[in-house]
Design an enzyme around this catalytic site. Structure first.
Site, PDB file in Angstrom:
ATOM      1  CE  LYS A 246      75.166  60.687  38.357  1.00 54.80           C
ATOM      2  NZ  LYS A 246      74.314  60.716  37.193  1.00 54.80           N
TER       3      LYS A 246
ATOM      4  CE  LYS B 189      85.111  58.008  37.412  1.00 55.88           C
ATOM      5  NZ  LYS B 189      85.187  57.079  36.307  1.00 55.88           N
TER       6      LYS B 189
ATOM      7  CD  GLU C 126      80.260  61.410  29.604  1.00 55.78           C
ATOM      8  OE1 GLU C 126      80.167  60.188  29.734  1.00 55.78           O
ATOM      9  OE2 GLU C 126      79.338  62.194  29.885  1.00 55.78           O
TER      10      GLU C 126
ATOM     11  CG  ASP D   5      74.115  62.943  33.758  1.00 58.81           C
ATOM     12  OD1 ASP D   5      73.789  62.084  34.596  1.00 58.81           O
ATOM     13  OD2 ASP D   5      74.783  62.677  32.739  1.00 58.81           O
TER      14      ASP D   5
ATOM     15  CG  HIS E 152      80.055  62.753  38.618  1.00 59.39           C
ATOM     16  ND1 HIS E 152      79.629  61.932  39.631  1.00 59.39           N
ATOM     17  CD2 HIS E 152      79.533  62.216  37.485  1.00 59.39           C
ATOM     18  CE1 HIS E 152      78.878  60.958  39.135  1.00 59.39           C
ATOM     19  NE2 HIS E 152      78.808  61.112  37.827  1.00 59.39           N
TER      20      HIS E 152
ATOM     21  CE  LYS F  15      76.081  62.316  28.547  1.00 58.55           C
ATOM     22  NZ  LYS F  15      76.700  61.186  29.249  1.00 58.55           N
TER      23      LYS F  15
HETATM   24  C1  BG6 Z   1      77.252  59.170  35.016  1.00 53.91           C
HETATM   25  C2  BG6 Z   1      76.393  59.998  34.106  1.00 53.91           C
HETATM   26  O1  BG6 Z   1      77.099  59.578  36.351  1.00 53.91           O
HETATM   27  O2  BG6 Z   1      78.617  59.299  34.645  1.00 53.91           O
HETATM   28  C3  BG6 Z   1      76.632  59.651  32.660  1.00 53.91           C
HETATM   29  O3  BG6 Z   1      75.025  59.797  34.418  1.00 53.91           O
HETATM   30  C4  BG6 Z   1      78.103  59.685  32.328  1.00 53.91           C
HETATM   31  O4  BG6 Z   1      75.921  60.528  31.793  1.00 53.91           O
HETATM   32  C5  BG6 Z   1      78.890  58.853  33.334  1.00 53.91           C
HETATM   33  O5  BG6 Z   1      78.287  59.162  31.018  1.00 53.91           O
HETATM   34  C6  BG6 Z   1      80.374  58.962  33.099  1.00 53.91           C
HETATM   35  O6  BG6 Z   1      81.055  58.122  33.985  1.00 53.91           O
HETATM   36  P1  BG6 Z   1      82.588  57.782  33.763  1.00 53.91           P
HETATM   37  O7  BG6 Z   1      82.967  56.988  34.956  1.00 53.91           O
HETATM   38  O8  BG6 Z   1      82.672  57.030  32.477  1.00 53.91           O
HETATM   39  O9  BG6 Z   1      83.295  59.104  33.665  1.00 53.91           O
END
Ligand code: BG6
Length: 508
Positions: free
Chosen positions: A170, A204, A238, A257, A262, A360
């Site tokens: 993506k 996951k 995050e 993003d 997701h 974030k």
């Molecule tokens: C990615 C995003 O798809 O997923 C990022 O582009 C994000 O911005 C990341 O930090 C988070 O992934 P995970 O597996 O750490 O939750």
């Protein structure tokens, strides 16, 4: 009853590990962060677990003017630093024998000529059998060029039972229109069955467990509907900022993003009906139904929120605001936080709000799905005796502390009938001794094996953009994002959005 066949090895036995056939993987963008931190270590960990064929080959394609030795050093360092299963000389030596590097720009036909020679040489020397996958870990603006060059060199052409696949990262576009454009480009060169779109959340273990939990048990599914569920919250928080990713993130933002992919995938898995089989067609069909049934609120200023982190203190450290991050324009309106209320208009979910949020620089790193149940219609105890009793909640913790928690009321020991909320916990780390593989291990293996249930179909991508486009358009004319402090749970307007419904965000 004891089966007469017990003990015999059936080739379809799901307990046998699935091993990738002899094949080569070419990574475009091998010098990028994703390849260095995730893809290369995942490939090594697969090899270390014995899941790649001894005839596996990995080719890097990038602009750098590297010698074979430089490339080997780069791959080895990336593995030593990020492997999950530990560095092992034997695995390394086996992998190293299949490493190749092609230096060139993405638009240089001569470089693709060298790539074609490398692939042919690998078929002879390594036995990759004409099976090759091309992993585009590059900005999507390069997809058309790379795909056309692959076609011009005939690298997309397979013969007989060989495979030629493309794995794409993506973002699949930045809105519906560009996603359709992108797909047209890719489908001119590869058949849809040979296109593997990565949404790493689907790799996951805990995300796959949503289906296991829902469809292999009897106790959850009867309650999984509007009659009993008050609302559902899906959170991806995050604590990090955008770090060095300004170039990618500015103008993209949290909704594009991670919500477009997701979070909407998590929503689809949570809300979908049971697929008739665990096949790609059946699972995709059910997810698509959910995404097609999504309805947004009528007044998007009341049912969506976009925010941006300011400077401040997080965990005792002073951190920069989004607008002060390197290479971010001082007037950027990019959302680093997004929250959306939506409905899934099906009989199962009629009237049940789904609240999605992602951001974030929030209080902590956590991804979870919380199913919040309705209050009991009647409680036969005096009100004054019921203390701290909230609503039943089932939380699926995607990460960290992967597992599940159920919250319910229980009697406090003593002479009075006092009720208090308690929790019942399942933790992956406690229940299983084996560590969960990284999402990329699972997805790379699946792409090499040719198994697509964990890859979203183009229709899902388009449906997701259809949901998001009106929101993005609304925000584009809505002025500046709402500010929020680092280490908080987002802008005040997000709490207000739920408060207007008489609800509140969970504190995960
Ligand atoms: C990615 C995003 O798809 O997923 C990022 O582009 C994000 O911005 C990341 O930090 C988070 O992934 P995970 O597996 O750490 O939750």
């Amino acid at each position: 009853m004891h089966s007469p066949l017990a003990g015999l090895k059936d080739p379809d036995d799901r307990r046998l590990p699935r091993i990738a056939p002899p094949c080569g993987l070419v990574i475009f963008g091998i010098t990028g962060d994703l390849a260095r931190k995730k893809l290369v270590p995942a490939i090594y960990d697969l090899a270390n677990r014995g899941l790649l064929s001894p005839a596996f080959a990995l080719t890097g394609f990038a602009r750098r003017d590297w010698s074979t030795q430089d490339f080997e050093d780069y791959i080895r360092t990336s593995i030593e630093k990020h492997t999950r299963t530990g560095f092992n000389e034997r695995t390394w030596n086996q992998l190293r024998a299949g490493l190749r590097f092609v230096s060139g720009t993405f638009d240089d036909p001569a470089a693709y000529g060298r790539l074609a020679e490398t692939v042919a040489e690998l078929d002879k020397s390594r036995g990759t059998g004409g099976n090759h996958a091309f992993y585009l870990s590059i900005p999507p603006s390069w997809f058309p060029e790379v795909c056309e060059q692959l076609a011009a060199t005939g690298l997309n052409q397979r013969h007989g039972n060989e495979f030629r696949r493309v794995i794409i990262e993506k973002p699949f576009g930045h809105n519906l229109e560009s996603a359709i454009e992108l797909s047209k480009v890719v489908s001119r060169v590869f058949d849809e069955d040979d296109v593997f779109r990565i949404d790493h959340y689907l790799g996951k273990e805990t995300v796959q467990n949503i289906m296991a939990m829902r469809f292999s048990n009897t106790m959850f599914e009867p309650l999984w509907k509007a009659n009993y569920v008050d609302h559902i919250q899906i959170t991806m928080a995050e604590d990090i900022g955008i770090g060095t990713r300004a170039g990618y993130y500015d103008g993209i933002g949290a909704a594009r993003d991670v919500i477009q992919n997701h979070l909407l995938q998590l929503l689809a898995l949570t809300a979908m009906e049971e697929p008739v089989r665990f096949t790609q067609e059946a699972i995709r069909a059910e997810k698509e139904k959910v995404l097609s049934a999504v309805r947004l609120g009528e007044d998007l200023s009341a049912t969506t929120v976009f925010g941006q982190y300011t400077s401040g203190s997080q965990g005792g450290t002073q951190v920069r605001g989004f607008l002060e991050e390197d290479s971010i324009p001082a007037d950027s309106v990019t959302d680093t936080y997004a929250a959306i209320k939506l409905f899934v208009d099906t009989r199962r979910w009629a009237g049940v709000p789904f609240y999605l949020r992602a951001g974030k620089r929030l209080a902590k790193r956590v991804t979870e799905i919380a199913v919040v149940f309705k209050r009991a219609a009647h409680v036969p105890f005096e009100n004054s005796e019921v203390t701290e009793s909230g609503q039943n909640v089932l939380v699926i913790r995607v990460q960290p502390d992967e597992g599940m928690t159920i919250k319910f009321g229980a009697k406090v020991p003593g002479t009075e009938m006092q009720i208090r909320d308690v929790t019942m916990d399942f933790g992956y780390g406690h229940a299983f001794t084996e560590d969960s593989p990284e999402a990329y291990e699972r997805l790379i293996l699946d792409a090499l094996v040719g198994s697509a249930p964990l890859f979203p179909h183009q229709r899902e991508v388009e449906l997701s953009w259809q949901i998001l486009d009106p929101i993005l358009e609304h925000w584009a004319s809505a002025g500046r994002p709402d500010p929020y402090r680092p280490g908080s749970w987002g802008p005040a307007s997000s709490q207000e959005m739920l408060a207007r419904d008489g609800r509140s965000w969970r504190l995960p």
